[in-house]
Design an enzyme around this catalytic site. Structure first.
Site, PDB file in Angstrom:
ATOM      1  N   LYS A   1       4.243  -1.776   2.184  1.00  0.00           N
ATOM      2  CA  LYS A   1       4.875  -1.960   3.532  1.00  0.00           C
ATOM      3  C   LYS A   1       5.669  -0.646   3.996  1.00  0.00           C
ATOM      4  O   LYS A   1       6.733  -0.069   4.169  1.00  0.00           O
ATOM      5  CB  LYS A   1       6.434  -2.815   3.193  1.00  0.00           C
ATOM      6  CG  LYS A   1       6.265  -4.205   3.513  1.00  0.00           C
ATOM      7  CD  LYS A   1       7.964  -4.682   3.301  1.00  0.00           C
ATOM      8  CE  LYS A   1       7.682  -6.143   2.941  1.00  0.00           C
ATOM      9  NZ  LYS A   1       9.097  -6.720   2.546  1.00  0.00           N
TER      10      LYS A   1
ATOM     11  N   GLU B   1       1.883  -1.988  -9.028  1.00  0.00           N
ATOM     12  CA  GLU B   1       3.029  -2.528  -8.447  1.00  0.00           C
ATOM     13  C   GLU B   1       2.408  -3.902  -7.688  1.00  0.00           C
ATOM     14  O   GLU B   1       1.525  -3.720  -7.115  1.00  0.00           O
ATOM     15  CB  GLU B   1       3.625  -1.236  -7.507  1.00  0.00           C
ATOM     16  CG  GLU B   1       4.926  -0.671  -8.080  1.00  0.00           C
ATOM     17  CD  GLU B   1       5.962  -1.609  -8.030  1.00  0.00           C
ATOM     18  OE1 GLU B   1       6.003  -3.037  -7.772  1.00  0.00           O
ATOM     19  OE2 GLU B   1       7.094  -1.098  -7.947  1.00  0.00           O
ATOM     20  N   ASP B   2       3.518  -4.855  -7.410  1.00  0.00           N
ATOM     21  CA  ASP B   2       2.970  -5.744  -6.494  1.00  0.00           C
ATOM     22  C   ASP B   2       3.461  -5.372  -5.100  1.00  0.00           C
ATOM     23  O   ASP B   2       2.273  -5.536  -4.350  1.00  0.00           O
ATOM     24  CB  ASP B   2       4.274  -6.903  -6.975  1.00  0.00           C
ATOM     25  CG  ASP B   2       5.665  -6.504  -6.745  1.00  0.00           C
ATOM     26  OD1 ASP B   2       6.091  -5.174  -6.638  1.00  0.00           O
ATOM     27  OD2 ASP B   2       6.426  -7.420  -6.821  1.00  0.00           O
TER      28      ASP B   2
ATOM     29  N   ASP C   1       8.133 -12.651  -5.945  1.00  0.00           N
ATOM     30  CA  ASP C   1       9.230 -13.692  -6.008  1.00  0.00           C
ATOM     31  C   ASP C   1      10.173 -13.959  -4.968  1.00  0.00           C
ATOM     32  O   ASP C   1      10.551 -12.935  -4.147  1.00  0.00           O
ATOM     33  CB  ASP C   1       9.821 -14.026  -7.517  1.00  0.00           C
ATOM     34  CG  ASP C   1      10.954 -12.880  -7.520  1.00  0.00           C
ATOM     35  OD1 ASP C   1      10.539 -11.440  -6.925  1.00  0.00           O
ATOM     36  OD2 ASP C   1      11.924 -13.082  -7.784  1.00  0.00           O
TER      37      ASP C   1
ATOM     38  N   PHE D   1       9.780 -10.827   4.501  1.00  0.00           N
ATOM     39  CA  PHE D   1       9.861 -10.917   3.147  1.00  0.00           C
ATOM     40  C   PHE D   1       8.606 -12.015   2.561  1.00  0.00           C
ATOM     41  O   PHE D   1       8.503 -13.058   3.086  1.00  0.00           O
ATOM     42  CB  PHE D   1      10.930 -11.457   2.784  1.00  0.00           C
ATOM     43  CG  PHE D   1      11.573 -11.683   1.116  1.00  0.00           C
ATOM     44  CD1 PHE D   1      11.763 -10.571   0.597  1.00  0.00           C
ATOM     45  CD2 PHE D   1      11.219 -12.545   0.439  1.00  0.00           C
ATOM     46  CE1 PHE D   1      12.017 -10.287  -0.704  1.00  0.00           C
ATOM     47  CE2 PHE D   1      11.590 -12.709  -0.774  1.00  0.00           C
ATOM     48  CZ  PHE D   1      11.923 -11.561  -1.498  1.00  0.00           C
ATOM     49  N   VAL D   2       7.596 -11.515   1.820  1.00  0.00           N
ATOM     50  CA  VAL D   2       6.576 -12.273   1.386  1.00  0.00           C
ATOM     51  C   VAL D   2       6.858 -12.765  -0.243  1.00  0.00           C
ATOM     52  O   VAL D   2       7.355 -12.099  -0.821  1.00  0.00           O
ATOM     53  CB  VAL D   2       5.234 -11.558   1.710  1.00  0.00           C
ATOM     54  CG1 VAL D   2       5.061 -11.243   3.113  1.00  0.00           C
ATOM     55  CG2 VAL D   2       5.208 -10.193   0.788  1.00  0.00           C
TER      56      VAL D   2
ATOM     57  N   ARG E   1       6.232 -17.064  -7.635  1.00  0.00           N
ATOM     58  CA  ARG E   1       5.323 -16.088  -8.137  1.00  0.00           C
ATOM     59  C   ARG E   1       4.040 -16.766  -8.472  1.00  0.00           C
ATOM     60  O   ARG E   1       3.110 -15.959  -8.276  1.00  0.00           O
ATOM     61  CB  ARG E   1       5.812 -15.629  -9.609  1.00  0.00           C
ATOM     62  CG  ARG E   1       6.989 -14.821  -9.396  1.00  0.00           C
ATOM     63  CD  ARG E   1       7.126 -14.165 -10.621  1.00  0.00           C
ATOM     64  NE  ARG E   1       8.427 -13.479 -11.037  1.00  0.00           N
ATOM     65  CZ  ARG E   1       8.869 -12.399 -10.350  1.00  0.00           C
ATOM     66  NH1 ARG E   1       8.136 -11.659  -9.760  1.00  0.00           N
ATOM     67  NH2 ARG E   1      10.236 -11.806 -10.499  1.00  0.00           N
TER      68      ARG E   1
ATOM     69  N   ASP F   1       7.855  -1.025  -0.918  1.00  0.00           N
ATOM     70  CA  ASP F   1       8.746  -1.229   0.142  1.00  0.00           C
ATOM     71  C   ASP F   1       9.380   0.048   0.577  1.00  0.00           C
ATOM     72  O   ASP F   1       8.953   0.901   1.127  1.00  0.00           O
ATOM     73  CB  ASP F   1       9.702  -2.282  -0.248  1.00  0.00           C
ATOM     74  CG  ASP F   1      10.578  -2.993   0.909  1.00  0.00           C
ATOM     75  OD1 ASP F   1      10.145  -2.870   2.194  1.00  0.00           O
ATOM     76  OD2 ASP F   1      11.576  -3.473   0.567  1.00  0.00           O
TER      77      ASP F   1
HETATM   78  P1  5GP Z   1      11.493  -0.707  -3.228  1.00  0.00           P
HETATM   79  O1  5GP Z   1      12.152  -0.053  -4.299  1.00  0.00           O
HETATM   80  O2  5GP Z   1      10.110  -0.069  -2.849  1.00  0.00           O
HETATM   81  O3  5GP Z   1      12.143  -0.991  -1.979  1.00  0.00           O
HETATM   82  O4  5GP Z   1      10.944  -2.251  -3.511  1.00  0.00           O
HETATM   83  C1  5GP Z   1       9.965  -2.302  -4.686  1.00  0.00           C
HETATM   84  C2  5GP Z   1      10.192  -3.937  -4.988  1.00  0.00           C
HETATM   85  O5  5GP Z   1      11.182  -4.724  -4.283  1.00  0.00           O
HETATM   86  C3  5GP Z   1       9.027  -4.526  -5.432  1.00  0.00           C
HETATM   87  O6  5GP Z   1       8.222  -4.320  -6.746  1.00  0.00           O
HETATM   88  C4  5GP Z   1       9.492  -6.061  -5.241  1.00  0.00           C
HETATM   89  O7  5GP Z   1       9.804  -6.522  -6.642  1.00  0.00           O
HETATM   90  C5  5GP Z   1      10.518  -5.980  -4.249  1.00  0.00           C
HETATM   91  N1  5GP Z   1       9.992  -6.364  -2.896  1.00  0.00           N
HETATM   92  C6  5GP Z   1      10.000  -5.543  -1.847  1.00  0.00           C
HETATM   93  N2  5GP Z   1       9.441  -6.323  -0.801  1.00  0.00           N
HETATM   94  C7  5GP Z   1       9.203  -7.481  -1.102  1.00  0.00           C
HETATM   95  C8  5GP Z   1       8.956  -8.735  -0.287  1.00  0.00           C
HETATM   96  O8  5GP Z   1       8.620  -8.768   0.793  1.00  0.00           O
HETATM   97  N3  5GP Z   1       8.877  -9.776  -1.309  1.00  0.00           N
HETATM   98  C9  5GP Z   1       9.317  -9.820  -2.519  1.00  0.00           C
HETATM   99  N4  5GP Z   1       8.991 -10.917  -2.955  1.00  0.00           N
HETATM  100  N5  5GP Z   1       9.478  -8.603  -3.051  1.00  0.00           N
HETATM  101  C10 5GP Z   1       9.724  -7.490  -2.416  1.00  0.00           C
END
Ligand code: 5GP
Length: 193
Positions: free
Chosen positions: A135, A103-104, A168, A161-162, A174, A107
């Protein structure tokens, strides 16, 4: 044309810091994958994990297969809708296999838990997670790994938000080789937030 760098308020991890940390995570992962009796399946979450996955697997000296899934939960903004869905599935059969989800960023954890449930249904014998950024402050769902699965993480990310290194904003940034915080004016007029 304006450079992609113009949207960045500050850099959190430079290209050199990213490369060094990815090397460390890869060494840890490689040691674990070499101990397995059969090749693992590395599953990248498109699109955000594409650079991390490419850099990671090149540094993992162990037999492995690579495939991608697409899980979408974001509109165009900086907040997740919280309802992820698999919009492109695997080609490789993961039944009875050790899977490493790449995963990138994790969150809230919604995307990952949806994907883990999906892979578990397909019969993966273990599910590990290797995320470039974590995070934990924003976690809403506990990540339940499967079997002997492990959690690998590159950096703990502060609650900004990074963008960059695969991450992206509205499909841009990206390609930055480092991770930075986006200037708020780049998204504050966006009604999808
Ligand atoms: P989650 O489902 O854990 O809330 O979110 C995961 C996805 O949200 C990540 O794969 C990513 O695509 C996006 N995401 C969450 N935080 C960030 C952030 O700080 N920057 C960006 N660019 N994408 C984020």
């Amino acid at each position: 044309m304006v450079s992609a760098e113009a949207g960045i308020e500050r850099v959190l991890w430079t290209e050199a810091e990213v490369a060094a940390r990815v090397g460390e995570v890869a060494a840890e992962l490689a040691a674990d994958l070499r101990a397995l009796l059969e090749p693992a399946v590395v599953v990248g979450v498109a699109t955000g994990a594409f650079l991390f996955l490419a850099d990671l697997v090149r540094r993992v000296d162990a037999p492995l297969a690579v495939d991608f899934v697409r899980v979408e939960s974001y509109g165009g903004g900086t907040e997740s809708s919280g309802k992820p869905r698999i919009t492109a599935d695997l080609k490789v059969d993961v039944a009875g296999k050790h899977v490493v989800v790449v995963e990138d960023i994790v969150d809230t954890g919604n995307t990952l838990s949806c994907l883990i449930a999906h892979l578990e249904k397909k019969g993966a014998s273990s599910i590990s997670v290797c995320t470039f950024l974590d995070k934990p402050a924003r976690r809403k769902v506990n990540i339940q790994l499967v079997g002997d699965g492990k959690f690998y993480s590159g950096f703990e990310c502060p609650d900004y938000f990074v963008v960059g290194y695969g991450l992206d904003y509205a499909e841009l940034y990206r390609n930055l080789p480092y991770v930075g915080v986006l200037k708020p004016e780049k998204y504050k007029n966006d009604s999808s937030n």
